[in-house]
Motif scaffolding. Structure first.
Motif, PDB file in Angstrom:
ATOM      1  N   LYS A 295       1.054  -1.182  -0.163  1.00  0.00           N
ATOM      2  CA  LYS A 295       0.208  -0.076   0.143  1.00  0.00           C
ATOM      3  C   LYS A 295       0.797   1.259   0.040  1.00  0.00           C
ATOM      4  N   THR A 296       2.013   1.183   0.987  1.00  0.00           N
ATOM      5  CA  THR A 296       2.891   2.245   0.782  1.00  0.00           C
ATOM      6  C   THR A 296       3.362   2.632  -0.596  1.00  0.00           C
ATOM      7  N   ASP A 297       3.831   1.594  -1.271  1.00  0.00           N
ATOM      8  CA  ASP A 297       4.722   1.430  -2.479  1.00  0.00           C
ATOM      9  C   ASP A 297       3.641   1.985  -3.576  1.00  0.00           C
ATOM     10  N   PHE A 298       2.437   1.514  -3.364  1.00  0.00           N
ATOM     11  CA  PHE A 298       1.266   1.802  -4.380  1.00  0.00           C
ATOM     12  C   PHE A 298       1.117   3.575  -4.189  1.00  0.00           C
ATOM     13  N   TYR A 299       1.110   4.052  -2.990  1.00  0.00           N
ATOM     14  CA  TYR A 299       0.856   5.527  -2.859  1.00  0.00           C
ATOM     15  C   TYR A 299       1.968   6.201  -3.447  1.00  0.00           C
ATOM     16  N   ARG A 300       3.264   5.938  -3.354  1.00  0.00           N
ATOM     17  CA  ARG A 300       4.398   6.482  -3.757  1.00  0.00           C
ATOM     18  C   ARG A 300       4.348   6.483  -5.445  1.00  0.00           C
ATOM     19  N   ASN A 301       3.765   5.369  -5.894  1.00  0.00           N
ATOM     20  CA  ASN A 301       3.850   5.180  -7.298  1.00  0.00           C
ATOM     21  C   ASN A 301       2.753   5.940  -7.861  1.00  0.00           C
ATOM     22  N   PHE A 302       1.736   6.021  -7.193  1.00  0.00           N
ATOM     23  CA  PHE A 302       0.425   7.124  -7.636  1.00  0.00           C
ATOM     24  C   PHE A 302       0.803   8.583  -7.520  1.00  0.00           C
ATOM     25  N   ILE A 303       1.304   8.951  -6.509  1.00  0.00           N
ATOM     26  CA  ILE A 303       1.592  10.436  -6.633  1.00  0.00           C
ATOM     27  C   ILE A 303       2.959  10.893  -7.651  1.00  0.00           C
ATOM     28  N   GLY A 304       3.418   9.973  -7.752  1.00  0.00           N
ATOM     29  CA  GLY A 304       4.673   9.961  -8.834  1.00  0.00           C
ATOM     30  C   GLY A 304       3.871   9.860 -10.100  1.00  0.00           C
ATOM     31  N   HIS A 305       2.854   9.095 -10.385  1.00  0.00           N
ATOM     32  CA  HIS A 305       1.976   9.106 -11.565  1.00  0.00           C
ATOM     33  C   HIS A 305       1.129  10.645 -11.920  1.00  0.00           C
ATOM     34  N   LEU A 306       0.600  11.104 -10.585  1.00  0.00           N
ATOM     35  CA  LEU A 306      -0.027  12.330 -10.575  1.00  0.00           C
ATOM     36  C   LEU A 306       0.847  13.420 -11.224  1.00  0.00           C
ATOM     37  N   ALA A 307       1.973  13.185 -10.688  1.00  0.00           N
ATOM     38  CA  ALA A 307       2.791  14.557 -10.998  1.00  0.00           C
ATOM     39  C   ALA A 307       3.106  14.542 -12.280  1.00  0.00           C
ATOM     40  N   GLU A 308       3.075  13.373 -13.049  1.00  0.00           N
ATOM     41  CA  GLU A 308       3.597  13.171 -14.508  1.00  0.00           C
ATOM     42  C   GLU A 308       2.318  13.374 -15.430  1.00  0.00           C
ATOM     43  N   THR A 309       1.061  13.374 -14.946  1.00  0.00           N
ATOM     44  CA  THR A 309      -0.205  13.463 -15.838  1.00  0.00           C
ATOM     45  C   THR A 309      -0.914  14.542 -15.457  1.00  0.00           C
ATOM     46  N   ALA A 310      -2.144  14.761 -16.524  1.00  0.00           N
ATOM     47  CA  ALA A 310      -2.799  15.934 -16.281  1.00  0.00           C
ATOM     48  C   ALA A 310      -4.537  15.384 -16.378  1.00  0.00           C
ATOM     49  N   ASP A 311      -4.784  14.143 -16.579  1.00  0.00           N
ATOM     50  CA  ASP A 311      -6.068  13.731 -16.714  1.00  0.00           C
ATOM     51  C   ASP A 311      -6.763  14.009 -15.379  1.00  0.00           C
ATOM     52  N   GLN A 312      -8.154  13.885 -15.641  1.00  0.00           N
ATOM     53  CA  GLN A 312      -8.966  13.772 -14.445  1.00  0.00           C
ATOM     54  C   GLN A 312      -9.672  12.501 -13.878  1.00  0.00           C
ATOM     55  N   PHE A 313      -9.835  12.542 -12.629  1.00  0.00           N
ATOM     56  CA  PHE A 313     -10.868  11.617 -12.011  1.00  0.00           C
ATOM     57  C   PHE A 313     -12.195  11.404 -12.561  1.00  0.00           C
ATOM     58  N   GLU A 314     -12.788  10.446 -12.856  1.00  0.00           N
ATOM     59  CA  GLU A 314     -14.202  10.526 -13.453  1.00  0.00           C
ATOM     60  C   GLU A 314     -14.910   9.361 -12.886  1.00  0.00           C
ATOM     61  N   ALA A 315     -16.137   9.172 -12.898  1.00  0.00           N
ATOM     62  CA  ALA A 315     -16.762   7.934 -12.599  1.00  0.00           C
ATOM     63  C   ALA A 315     -16.266   6.979 -13.638  1.00  0.00           C
ATOM     64  N   ALA A 316     -16.280   5.769 -13.114  1.00  0.00           N
ATOM     65  CA  ALA A 316     -15.695   4.494 -13.811  1.00  0.00           C
ATOM     66  C   ALA A 316     -16.800   4.063 -14.814  1.00  0.00           C
ATOM     67  N   PRO A 317     -16.337   3.631 -15.949  1.00  0.00           N
ATOM     68  CA  PRO A 317     -17.387   3.115 -17.192  1.00  0.00           C
ATOM     69  C   PRO A 317     -18.262   2.015 -16.484  1.00  0.00           C
ATOM     70  N   GLY A 318     -19.281   1.672 -17.057  1.00  0.00           N
ATOM     71  CA  GLY A 318     -20.137   0.725 -16.616  1.00  0.00           C
ATOM     72  C   GLY A 318     -21.549   1.304 -15.801  1.00  0.00           C
ATOM     73  N   ILE A 319     -22.250   0.239 -15.467  1.00  0.00           N
ATOM     74  CA  ILE A 319     -23.436   0.435 -14.799  1.00  0.00           C
ATOM     75  C   ILE A 319     -23.078   0.749 -13.493  1.00  0.00           C
ATOM     76  N   ARG A 320     -23.668   1.863 -12.786  1.00  0.00           N
ATOM     77  CA  ARG A 320     -23.553   2.413 -11.551  1.00  0.00           C
ATOM     78  C   ARG A 320     -23.953   1.004 -10.552  1.00  0.00           C
ATOM     79  N   GLY A 321     -23.137   1.113  -9.292  1.00  0.00           N
ATOM     80  CA  GLY A 321     -23.503   0.086  -8.329  1.00  0.00           C
ATOM     81  C   GLY A 321     -24.467   0.734  -7.365  1.00  0.00           C
ATOM     82  N   LEU A 322     -25.177  -0.257  -6.771  1.00  0.00           N
ATOM     83  CA  LEU A 322     -26.054   0.224  -5.663  1.00  0.00           C
ATOM     84  C   LEU A 322     -25.539   0.551  -4.274  1.00  0.00           C
ATOM     85  N   VAL A 323     -24.172  -0.232  -4.076  1.00  0.00           N
ATOM     86  CA  VAL A 323     -23.562   0.139  -2.802  1.00  0.00           C
ATOM     87  C   VAL A 323     -22.393   0.875  -2.668  1.00  0.00           C
TER      88      VAL A 323
END
Length: 569
Positions: A295-323
């Motif tokens: 999880k720690t290593d993922f978070y480091r990878n994730f913040i590194g990826h954010l620094a190198e990209t510009a796309d935005q978070f959005e709802a995942a494709p597919g049917i919305r879940g109920l829960v």
């Protein structure tokens, strides 16, 4: 409680608790060989659960000791900053320094309830650079290939010893030599200068793996010996794997964690990453059972990826879940799942029930069919990267789980899971009849194998399954799962009365498999294919027979690699 307690003293206490935790972790892991040799499969599953649980116990012990000696919330940031400085000194030369950093983060996170995500207090970034190869001699056995293939195998089996006999070692060596000569042409075979194998044996389920590589001047290939035992607890070699695809599936995110004993996990992960460059290092740490550091290593990878990209978070494709509200960053390979504030009337469950279901999957043998999930508290996203549509939807459905603080969106509780193509979308887009049939066959196998692992999937709508790049079907919606024993599989009443179903007495745990065909997949031609391939899923008898097997506590053997790679038995 003493005001004389220094940051250095507390830092020492934390490293002491980490070292104690790692000894405990190693003791359980070391026991895997004996459990494998004696066929103690239920103990194998219990050991896996114990090893997952021990981390939180160790963190709780460390935090309790700190609270006993320090008036935590009377100390200023300088105290905690100095403590990190002192702890970093203790990490110099430590063989598991990266895991010890994560343990420290867990302690600080627990003390401050994950409110202070600050590199001056925690290890958001590593304290030191790991030089891969520095300790390679501690984790690798190298085998001479200048003689014959047969002699090389003789040396391997002399080096890796088990306290049980082989069913027929001469036969296995012959098969291995024949298989290697078939995989490599004469020129390749002549150019092999070394075969390297990791010293730790990798145990999981009812199998053991010797994992390494064949080294040639211009390329390397995986070199994996898969071992199993027969009914007499005699060893046999089940397969020789030299394809990265097979090795990647063995290390898949839907499989239980390996037991592989080493004092140099970073070096083992570095070697595995050279074999599997498409795997992230956090995935490999998780595969070794170090899911917290993953999880720690993922978070480091994730913040590194954010620094190198510009796309935005959005709802995942597919049917919305109920829960769950599910969203993603299109350029990144995971999805983020937040439990919604309210569920529709059809979902007679609570928020705590959903969390319990996710814990059950974490503790279960996921048999390559249930995605591993990772739980985070107070996860931060840059608000500027969250699309306005997603923010609005989150505020409407998950308001109690989110908070906006300055330029950040703070998510109080979420799960992260590998991104896959939802099966409903795959079936809408795919035009190849062969690929559609393969996907539906995988769907049926997925449901059956989960059930054999003593989990009833519950909500089996095809939108709750995803297909990987290797074509494997994975289940990822857990809010209605339960143990097989918790359901009563019944036949539908046979009657000419069209209103017979309306008067049928149905208990909350009753399930009618004959109705499965109406909701697993929607379109008639897809239903017909599924019924042809896996019609027994729609039979109460099938499910009752599985209940008998799981009630006996029988542990199933799920071979992760291609059946075609197995030596004939």
């Amino acid at each position: 409680m003493s005001s004389a307690v220094t940051p250095k003293h507390v830092a020492y206490q934390i490293i002491h608790h980490f070292d104690k935790n790692y000894r405990w972790f190693s003791r359980i892991t070391k026991g895997a060989q004996e459990r494998f040799e004696k066929g103690l499969w239920q103990q194998t599953q219990a050991a896996s659960k114990e090893r997952i649980s021990l981390y939180d116990v160790s963190v709780s012990d460390a935090v309790a000791e700190i609270y006993h000696q320090v008036t935590v919330h009377q100390e200023n940031d300088h105290f905690w900053q100095q403590m990190k400085v002192r702890y970093s000194v203790l990490l110099e030369g430590h063989p598991q320094f990266e895991l010890a950093e994560t343990f420290y983060n867990s302690v600080i996170g627990r003390i401050f309830r994950h409110q202070k995500i600050d590199d001056s207090l925690m290890y958001i970034h590593p304290s030191q650079c790991f030089l891969a190869g520095k300790d390679r001699h501690h984790v690798i056995n190298s085998f001479d290939t200048t003689t014959t293939v047969a002699k090389m195998y003789d040396t391997i089996f002399t080096t890796y010893r088990f306290n049980i006999s082989y069913e027929d070692l001469a036969r296995d060596k012959f098969r291995l030599e024949k298989a290697l000569r078939k995989r490599l042409d004469r020129k390749q075979l002549a150019s092999v200068h070394t075969v390297e194998l990791l010293k730790p044996v990798f145990y999981r389920g009812k199998a053991a793996y010797l994992i390494g590589r064949i080294c040639m001047p211009d390329e390397t290939l995986p070199f994996v010996l898969a071992l199993q035992t027969n009914d007499k607890q005699e060893l046999f070699v089940d397969a020789l794997l030299t394809d990265r695809k097979d090795l990647s599936v063995i290390f898949g995110f839907a499989r239980s964690y390996f037991m592989a004993d080493t004092q140099n996990p970073a070096e083992v992960v570095a070697f595995l990453h050279e074999l599997l460059p498409n795997k992230k290092t956090f995935e490999l740490y998780m595969a070794l059972g170090h899911f917290k550091h993953g999880k720690t290593d993922f978070y480091r990878n994730f913040i590194g990826h954010l620094a190198e990209t510009a796309d935005q978070f959005e709802a995942a494709p597919g049917i919305r879940g109920l829960v769950m509200m599910v969203f993603h960053l299109p350029s990144y390979g995971v999805v983020f799942k937040i439990i919604k504030d309210e569920f529709p009337e059809s979902k007679k469950i609570t928020r705590e029930h959903v969390k319990d279901c996710y814990r059950l999957v974490k503790m279960s043998d996921r048999v390559g069919r249930m995605a591993d999930t990772h739980e985070y508290v107070n996860f931060r996203l840059p608000l500027s990267r969250v699309s306005s549509a997603l923010l609005t939807e989150l505020q409407q459905t998950c308001a109690s789980s989110i908070e906006i603080s300055n330029d950040q969106l703070i998510i109080r509780h979420l799960y992260i899971e590998r991104k896959m193509t939802p099966l409903n979308i795959y079936l809408e887009q795919e035009t190849s009849p062969e690929k559609i049939e393969h996907a539906l066959n995988e769907l049926g196998l997925c449901i059956k194998q989960i059930a054999k692992a003593n989990i009833f999937p519950g909500d089996m709508l095809h939108k709750n399954f995803g297909i990987t790049r290797h074509g494997r079907m994975i289940f990822y919606d857990y809010d209605e799962i339960c143990l097989m024993s918790e359901r009563n599989f019944r036949e539908l009443p046979k009657s000419d009365d069209p209103f017979a179903l309306d008067t049928l007495s149905v208990a909350p745990n009753d399930v009618f498999p004959e109705q499965f065909e109406h909701f697993i997949v929607g379109k008639m031609h897809l239903k017909n294919i599924l019924k042809r391939l896996h019609g027994d899923l729609m039979s109460p008898t099938f499910w009752k027979q599985l209940q008998i097997i799981t009630a006996r506590g029988e542990v199933q053997n799920f071979t992760p690699y291609n059946e075609a790679m197995r030596f004939p038995r």
